[in-house]
Motif scaffolding. Sequence first.
Motif, PDB file in Angstrom:
ATOM      1  N   PRO A 199       3.196 -11.296   2.543  1.00 13.96           N
ATOM      2  CA  PRO A 199       1.839 -10.961   2.984  1.00 13.96           C
ATOM      3  C   PRO A 199       1.772  -9.763   3.930  1.00 13.96           C
ATOM      4  O   PRO A 199       0.810  -8.975   3.879  1.00 13.96           O
ATOM      5  N   GLU A 200       2.759  -9.605   4.776  1.00 15.29           N
ATOM      6  CA  GLU A 200       2.758  -8.478   5.713  1.00 15.29           C
ATOM      7  C   GLU A 200       3.172  -7.168   5.050  1.00 15.29           C
ATOM      8  O   GLU A 200       2.994  -6.094   5.642  1.00 15.29           O
ATOM      9  N   GLY A 236       0.829  -1.194   0.000  1.00 16.59           N
ATOM     10  CA  GLY A 236       0.000   0.000   0.000  1.00 16.59           C
ATOM     11  C   GLY A 236       0.859   1.238   0.000  1.00 16.59           C
ATOM     12  O   GLY A 236       1.509   1.564  -0.983  1.00 16.59           O
ATOM     13  N   GLU A 237       0.878   1.948   1.135  1.00 12.69           N
ATOM     14  CA  GLU A 237       1.663   3.167   1.275  1.00 12.69           C
ATOM     15  C   GLU A 237       2.808   2.911   2.249  1.00 12.69           C
ATOM     16  O   GLU A 237       2.581   2.388   3.340  1.00 12.69           O
ATOM     17  N   GLY A 277      -2.370 -12.585   0.951  1.00 16.27           N
ATOM     18  CA  GLY A 277      -2.068 -11.163   1.088  1.00 16.27           C
ATOM     19  C   GLY A 277      -0.789 -10.734   0.407  1.00 16.27           C
ATOM     20  O   GLY A 277      -0.511  -9.537   0.318  1.00 16.27           O
ATOM     21  N   SER A 278       0.008 -11.683  -0.076  1.00 18.03           N
ATOM     22  CA  SER A 278       1.229 -11.327  -0.801  1.00 18.03           C
ATOM     23  C   SER A 278       0.867 -10.782  -2.183  1.00 18.03           C
ATOM     24  O   SER A 278      -0.253 -10.970  -2.668  1.00 18.03           O
ATOM     25  N   ASN A 279       1.813 -10.111  -2.827  1.00 16.59           N
ATOM     26  CA  ASN A 279       1.525  -9.475  -4.119  1.00 16.59           C
ATOM     27  C   ASN A 279       2.678  -9.690  -5.097  1.00 16.59           C
ATOM     28  O   ASN A 279       3.842  -9.476  -4.769  1.00 16.59           O
TER      29      ASN A 279
END
Length: 255
Positions: A209-210, A31-32, A163-165
Amino acid sequence: MQQLLLNAFLLLSFFSTASAAEMKETYNLNGEAMFFDWHYSHYEEPGLMTVKSRFPFSFSVGFRDETNIRSPQGNRSSGVSWNIEGAYGLITYDGSGTYDHSYYKLLFEGYYSLSGAFFGGIGYRRLFDDFGPGSTSTSARTFDRMSEYFYVPVGYNIRNADGSNLKLQYNVIIKGQQTSYTSQVPGNLTDLVNDQNEGFGFDVSYANPEGSREVYYRHWSVEKSEISPRATIAGISYGYEPKNKISEIGVRYCF
């Protein structure tokens, strides 16, 4: 020019550090986030020379907000995402002899969600190669170099169930320019400026993920430039920028 890039890099580092304490725990690389990275780079003009990172390699600091293009809801959120970073690296030239020096790099990319997980945008990359004035181990003269790319990034984000990208990005150069500060070499009166508008790049990155860590790989492949003139004490001389490839691999950390 070197001082301008250095000041911009230090300013970015200062604001990144100063703002880190104010960041919320929910901020992360998906995200940010403010970030720091450590990377290895390799530049090559096939058959002519290479420039490689030397220990302790290179590092970047930056700030980005990719919330919109990494949205778990299929990247359908509105708004602009962006990334800005500054880098400094220790490198070694190997061609007509060897020469240890350094470089400074600024990079900015802005993105907008297109359809589903696809995104597009605009990018700018500026690298100053602090190559001179000096001489290599075989007494070949060295001079500073500046590389600039304006490009269009298009890509796709794969947001996994955990949650990983995984981010896949392709970059198309729309305007490139290489400035060789040949006036730093005795006998040369002006610098050599070459347009280098044909080329592409791609980025692949994976954030855990985190969102605390991200591994990435960047690559550029740029075609030979057109021939341009420069003035010397012997008259007008002509030169071009050879075809080249750049690879970079590293790890980012959120802070």
